[in-house]
Design a protein around this motif. Sequence first.
Motif, PDB file in Angstrom:
ATOM      1  N   ALA A   1      24.678  35.296  56.327  1.00 25.75           N
ATOM      2  CA  ALA A   1      24.011  36.478  55.780  1.00 25.75           C
ATOM      3  C   ALA A   1      24.201  36.586  54.274  1.00 25.75           C
ATOM      4  CB  ALA A   1      24.542  37.739  56.471  1.00 25.75           C
ATOM      5  N   LEU A   2      25.344  36.142  53.777  1.00 25.64           N
ATOM      6  CA  LEU A   2      25.629  36.272  52.347  1.00 25.64           C
ATOM      7  C   LEU A   2      24.678  35.447  51.494  1.00 25.64           C
ATOM      8  CD1 LEU A   2      29.536  36.165  52.388  1.00 25.64           C
ATOM      9  CD2 LEU A   2      28.025  38.147  52.408  1.00 25.64           C
ATOM     10  N   LYS A   3      24.136  34.355  52.045  1.00 23.49           N
ATOM     11  CA  LYS A   3      23.196  33.525  51.290  1.00 23.49           C
ATOM     12  C   LYS A   3      21.939  34.309  50.936  1.00 23.49           C
ATOM     13  CE  LYS A   3      21.148  29.993  49.484  1.00 23.49           C
ATOM     14  NZ  LYS A   3      21.454  29.639  48.069  1.00 23.49           N
ATOM     15  N   PHE A   4      21.449  35.134  51.858  1.00 25.56           N
ATOM     16  CA  PHE A   4      20.244  35.922  51.590  1.00 25.56           C
ATOM     17  C   PHE A   4      20.509  36.986  50.527  1.00 25.56           C
ATOM     18  CE2 PHE A   4      19.579  34.205  55.837  1.00 25.56           C
ATOM     19  CZ  PHE A   4      18.303  33.695  55.717  1.00 25.56           C
ATOM     20  N   LEU A   5      21.689  37.577  50.565  1.00 29.53           N
ATOM     21  CA  LEU A   5      22.044  38.560  49.538  1.00 29.53           C
ATOM     22  C   LEU A   5      22.143  37.887  48.178  1.00 29.53           C
ATOM     23  CD1 LEU A   5      22.745  41.507  49.029  1.00 29.53           C
ATOM     24  CD2 LEU A   5      25.137  40.953  49.482  1.00 29.53           C
ATOM     25  N   SER A   6      22.662  36.665  48.151  1.00 32.64           N
ATOM     26  CA  SER A   6      22.777  35.915  46.901  1.00 32.64           C
ATOM     27  C   SER A   6      21.406  35.600  46.312  1.00 32.64           C
ATOM     28  CB  SER A   6      23.557  34.611  47.143  1.00 32.64           C
ATOM     29  OG  SER A   6      23.561  33.797  45.995  1.00 32.64           O
TER      30      SER A   6
ATOM     31  N   TRP B   1      25.658  41.178  40.667  1.00 28.95           N
ATOM     32  CA  TRP B   1      26.692  41.775  41.511  1.00 28.95           C
ATOM     33  C   TRP B   1      27.421  40.716  42.328  1.00 28.95           C
ATOM     34  CZ3 TRP B   1      23.095  45.933  44.146  1.00 28.95           C
ATOM     35  CH2 TRP B   1      22.677  46.860  43.180  1.00 28.95           C
ATOM     36  N   PHE B   2      26.771  39.588  42.505  1.00 27.42           N
ATOM     37  CA  PHE B   2      27.215  38.656  43.539  1.00 27.42           C
ATOM     38  C   PHE B   2      27.420  37.271  42.945  1.00 27.42           C
ATOM     39  CE2 PHE B   2      26.769  36.945  47.980  1.00 27.42           C
ATOM     40  CZ  PHE B   2      27.727  37.762  48.530  1.00 27.42           C
ATOM     41  N   ASP B   3      28.309  37.182  41.962  1.00 27.56           N
ATOM     42  CA  ASP B   3      28.554  35.911  41.280  1.00 27.56           C
ATOM     43  C   ASP B   3      29.241  34.919  42.210  1.00 27.56           C
ATOM     44  OD1 ASP B   3      27.407  36.955  39.052  1.00 27.56           O
ATOM     45  OD2 ASP B   3      29.283  37.459  38.043  1.00 27.56           O
ATOM     46  N   ARG B   4      29.380  33.711  41.699  1.00 25.07           N
ATOM     47  CA  ARG B   4      29.890  32.613  42.526  1.00 25.07           C
ATOM     48  C   ARG B   4      31.284  32.908  43.076  1.00 25.07           C
ATOM     49  NH1 ARG B   4      32.367  27.360  41.603  1.00 25.07           N
ATOM     50  NH2 ARG B   4      31.412  25.747  42.918  1.00 25.07           N
ATOM     51  N   GLU B   5      32.163  33.464  42.239  1.00 24.68           N
ATOM     52  CA  GLU B   5      33.525  33.713  42.717  1.00 24.68           C
ATOM     53  C   GLU B   5      33.564  34.805  43.785  1.00 24.68           C
ATOM     54  OE1 GLU B   5      33.477  35.518  38.486  1.00 24.68           O
ATOM     55  OE2 GLU B   5      32.402  34.014  39.628  1.00 24.68           O
ATOM     56  N   VAL B   6      32.672  35.806  43.690  1.00 22.33           N
ATOM     57  CA  VAL B   6      32.607  36.854  44.718  1.00 22.33           C
ATOM     58  C   VAL B   6      32.160  36.246  46.043  1.00 22.33           C
ATOM     59  CG1 VAL B   6      31.492  39.006  45.389  1.00 22.33           C
ATOM     60  CG2 VAL B   6      32.136  38.634  42.998  1.00 22.33           C
ATOM     61  N   PHE B   7      31.137  35.388  45.970  1.00 20.93           N
ATOM     62  CA  PHE B   7      30.646  34.705  47.165  1.00 20.93           C
ATOM     63  C   PHE B   7      31.760  33.871  47.795  1.00 20.93           C
ATOM     64  CE2 PHE B   7      28.458  31.521  49.628  1.00 20.93           C
ATOM     65  CZ  PHE B   7      27.276  32.120  50.055  1.00 20.93           C
ATOM     66  N   LEU B   8      32.482  33.113  46.963  1.00 21.48           N
ATOM     67  CA  LEU B   8      33.542  32.243  47.476  1.00 21.48           C
ATOM     68  C   LEU B   8      34.684  33.044  48.097  1.00 21.48           C
ATOM     69  CD1 LEU B   8      33.706  29.498  44.692  1.00 21.48           C
ATOM     70  CD2 LEU B   8      33.113  29.159  47.095  1.00 21.48           C
TER      71      LEU B   8
ATOM     72  N   ALA C   1      25.019  23.334  47.283  1.00 25.45           N
ATOM     73  CA  ALA C   1      23.622  23.773  47.421  1.00 25.45           C
ATOM     74  C   ALA C   1      23.514  25.180  47.991  1.00 25.45           C
ATOM     75  CB  ALA C   1      22.865  22.791  48.315  1.00 25.45           C
ATOM     76  N   PHE C   2      24.533  25.654  48.699  1.00 19.61           N
ATOM     77  CA  PHE C   2      24.465  26.958  49.349  1.00 19.61           C
ATOM     78  C   PHE C   2      25.145  28.054  48.535  1.00 19.61           C
ATOM     79  CE2 PHE C   2      24.454  23.649  52.599  1.00 19.61           C
ATOM     80  CZ  PHE C   2      23.270  23.945  53.260  1.00 19.61           C
ATOM     81  N   LEU C   3      25.885  27.667  47.504  1.00 18.96           N
ATOM     82  CA  LEU C   3      26.612  28.636  46.694  1.00 18.96           C
ATOM     83  C   LEU C   3      25.746  29.113  45.537  1.00 18.96           C
ATOM     84  CD1 LEU C   3      30.053  26.771  46.424  1.00 18.96           C
ATOM     85  CD2 LEU C   3      29.389  28.527  48.085  1.00 18.96           C
ATOM     86  N   PRO C   4      26.050  30.291  44.981  1.00 17.11           N
ATOM     87  CA  PRO C   4      25.409  30.669  43.716  1.00 17.11           C
ATOM     88  C   PRO C   4      25.711  29.599  42.667  1.00 17.11           C
ATOM     89  CG  PRO C   4      26.537  32.548  44.682  1.00 17.11           C
ATOM     90  CD  PRO C   4      26.933  31.349  45.490  1.00 17.11           C
ATOM     91  N   PRO C   5      24.837  29.406  41.683  1.00 24.18           N
ATOM     92  CA  PRO C   5      25.026  28.317  40.719  1.00 24.18           C
ATOM     93  C   PRO C   5      26.317  28.446  39.926  1.00 24.18           C
ATOM     94  CG  PRO C   5      23.273  29.808  40.037  1.00 24.18           C
ATOM     95  CD  PRO C   5      23.623  30.178  41.432  1.00 24.18           C
ATOM     96  N   GLN C   6      26.777  27.311  39.441  1.00 21.25           N
ATOM     97  CA  GLN C   6      28.040  27.239  38.714  1.00 21.25           C
ATOM     98  C   GLN C   6      28.058  28.168  37.513  1.00 21.25           C
ATOM     99  OE1 GLN C   6      30.206  24.454  39.668  1.00 21.25           O
ATOM    100  NE2 GLN C   6      31.879  24.920  38.267  1.00 21.25           N
ATOM    101  N   HIS C   7      26.901  28.349  36.864  1.00 23.02           N
ATOM    102  CA  HIS C   7      26.905  29.127  35.626  1.00 23.02           C
ATOM    103  C   HIS C   7      27.096  30.623  35.855  1.00 23.02           C
ATOM    104  CE1 HIS C   7      22.498  28.758  36.709  1.00 23.02           C
ATOM    105  NE2 HIS C   7      22.591  30.044  36.573  1.00 23.02           N
ATOM    106  N   THR C   8      27.113  31.092  37.132  1.00 27.39           N
ATOM    107  CA  THR C   8      27.414  32.499  37.388  1.00 27.39           C
ATOM    108  C   THR C   8      28.914  32.745  37.462  1.00 27.39           C
ATOM    109  OG1 THR C   8      27.343  32.254  39.806  1.00 27.39           O
ATOM    110  CG2 THR C   8      25.263  32.720  38.688  1.00 27.39           C
ATOM    111  N   GLN C   9      29.705  31.674  37.371  1.00 25.08           N
ATOM    112  CA  GLN C   9      31.166  31.795  37.454  1.00 25.08           C
ATOM    113  C   GLN C   9      31.704  32.350  36.130  1.00 25.08           C
ATOM    114  OE1 GLN C   9      32.785  29.915  40.223  1.00 25.08           O
ATOM    115  NE2 GLN C   9      34.879  30.406  39.722  1.00 25.08           N
ATOM    116  N   ASP C  10      32.491  33.407  36.207  1.00 21.52           N
ATOM    117  CA  ASP C  10      33.059  34.001  35.000  1.00 21.52           C
ATOM    118  C   ASP C  10      34.266  33.213  34.488  1.00 21.52           C
ATOM    119  OD1 ASP C  10      31.219  36.091  34.953  1.00 21.52           O
ATOM    120  OD2 ASP C  10      32.406  37.280  36.359  1.00 21.52           O
TER     121      ASP C  10
END
Length: 589
Positions: free
Chosen positions: A320-325, A335-342, A403-412
Motif C-alpha cells: 500500500a505504501l507504494k501507491f502513497l509514494s 511528506w513521504f521521502d525515501r527514509e520515511v518509506f524505508l 525500483a520500488f522505493l522513492p528515488p535516491q534524491h528524496t533522501q535527506d
Amino acid sequence: MVCDDQQCLPPTEVEFDFNVIGVSKDNGVVTEKVNKEEKAPKTAEKEENEVKILAKADDVQEKEEKPSEVKVEEAEKIVIEDSVGKADDHIVSGSDTPKEEIEDVQEEDNSLWAIFVAGFLGGLAAIFMPCIFPMLPLTVSYFTKQASKGSGVGKALIYALSIIVIYVVLGLIVTVIFGAAALNALSTNGIFNLVFFLLLVVFAASFFGAFEITLPTSWSNKLDSKADRGGMIGIFFMAATLAIVSFSCTGPIIGALLVQAANMGELMGPAVGMFGFSFALAIPFALFAMFPSWMQALPKSGGWLNSVKVVLGFLELALALKFLSNVDLAYHWEWFDREVFLVLWIVIFGMMGLYLIGKIKFAHDSALNYLSFPRLTLAVVTFSFALYLVPGLWGAPLTAVAAFLPPQHTQDFDLYTATLNPGAHTSKADDSEPRKYGEIFHAPLGLKPFYDYEEGLNYAKKVGKPVMIDFTGHACVNCRKMEATVWPEPDVYSKIANDYVLIQLYVDDKTDLAEEDQFYSKYSKKDIETIGGKWSDFQASVYNANSQPFYVLLSPDEELLAKPIGAIYDADKYAAFLNSGLEKYKERK
C-alpha cells in the motif's frame, strides 16, 4: 505510469471531435453536422480537410444511382491518410534524421504475463487460507464417491473449469466498466492512488482480524440450494458457492490483484489476472480428484492457516505504501521521502518476523507451542530483508528493491551520494547557473541536471558539450532502477557527470505551467497545462516514443548522435551507448 520489466508508459488523454456527413431525404443535399465544438481555432489545414470531405462526398454521390445511398467511408479515409502521412514525414527538430530512424526501442510487452503470474501466485496463496483449505478434502471426497472414477474426475474438471469461468467473468466485468483509457488514467491520478492505498490498508486490517469482508449470506444460501440440482448446472453453482463463501479470505487478494492490474493500465489486465488466480485455485480440486491418495500428504488444518492470512496482511500493508509514494512524488508533497518509506518497511517486516516466531499475536491466533521449519525459514528471510533495508537510511542504494522505493534524491541524509564521486559534477555547471523548475526537483546521485530543454541546450552550446536527454517520471520504477543500479557504475557516472550536459524531463509531473507557457498541442490535439504534459508531448511529437526511461544523445545543435534507447540494465552496454555518442560528437565537431 504503467510499467513492465523494461519500460514505463504514461497515461494518454485524448480530446477528439468528428464530422458526420448525411444526406437529407427531401432534396439529397449533402450536409455537415459538427458533433463537438473544437477548442482550438480552425486552421487552414482543417478547413482544407473539410473541403476534401465534402468534395469527396459529392463525387461519391454522383456515382450512386440513389442520393440517399452516399458512402462516406471513403471521404473519412482522406483525413485518416492525411494524418498518418504527416506523422510519417515528421523529422527531429534541427536534424536531418528521418523519424523512422529514431525507433522507439521497446522490448516485447510482458505486462500481461506479469499480471498473470501475480494472479497465479495470489491463487496459490488463497489455497492455504482458512476459508478454502479445509474445503479441499470435503469437496474432493464428493467427487471421488461418484458411481465411477471417470465420472468423478469429469465432474471435478467441470468444477475446476467453473471456478475459472466465474473469476474471469469478474475480471471482464471490471474491464468493461472501466475500459483501457480509465485504467491508464488511474496510474498517476492522485485521488485513485490514495483510494488504492486506503483500500489495501483496509484489506490488510481484514487479514489482521479487525473485521471480515463478507458477501450477504443470502447469496451463498441461494446458490447452495441451486447446487442441489445436480448435473453440470449444479456443479457450476457449487463453484459459485465456494467463491461466495470464501470471499472473506479471497476478497483482499482479489482486490489487491485488481488494483495492480488497473495500475499497469492493460485493457485485459483484470481478466488475465483473474485467470491466473482462478487457474491456481482450481488446480488442487482437479488433481486431488484424479489422485485421491495425494490428499494424505496434505497437512492438517489448524492455526497455521490463520498465520497465512496475517502474513499476507503484512505484505499488503507494505504494498500500500507504494501507491502513497506515487502520489507524493507526482504532486511534490514531500511528506513521504525515501527514509520515511524505508523506516515503515523496516518496521512492517520486523513485526512480520516477530509474528512468525510467536512474539506478536492477534486475537484470533491459536497458541504457538513450537516453530516449524517452514515458519522458522520464513522468519529468517523476513528478518534478513528488514536488516538489508537498514543501510538505506544512510543512503545505501539497495539495488535489489530500488525500483520500488522513492528515488535516491528524496533522501535527506545521504552518505552514499556524498562519497560516490565528489566534485564530479562541478565542471558541468556551478551552483549559480539557473535551473528552470529546479526548485521542485532533486537530482539523483548528486548530479546537476537541467529540467528545461531550451535552458539545457543553451548551456551545452556555451560549454561545447553534447546533451543527454533523460525522459523520466516520478512513478517510473524502471527509471529508479537505472539510476540506482546502472548510473552509479564509475564508467557510466563519470560520463554523465563530466562529458554530457544532463537534461531530465519528467513526463508525469503534475505541477502547472505558468499561464504564459501553457499551449495547445498540434500533435496531440489537447491543451498542455502541466510540466509533465509539456515534456510528454515533446517526446511523442519529436521522437515518436512515449515510454520511459528514454535516453537521447544530441549535439548542441540538436543533431542525433546515437539511436535513442530505453532501459538497459547492463552497465557495460549503457557505457558503450554513451561512448558512441561522444565519439560521434567528436567526429562532427
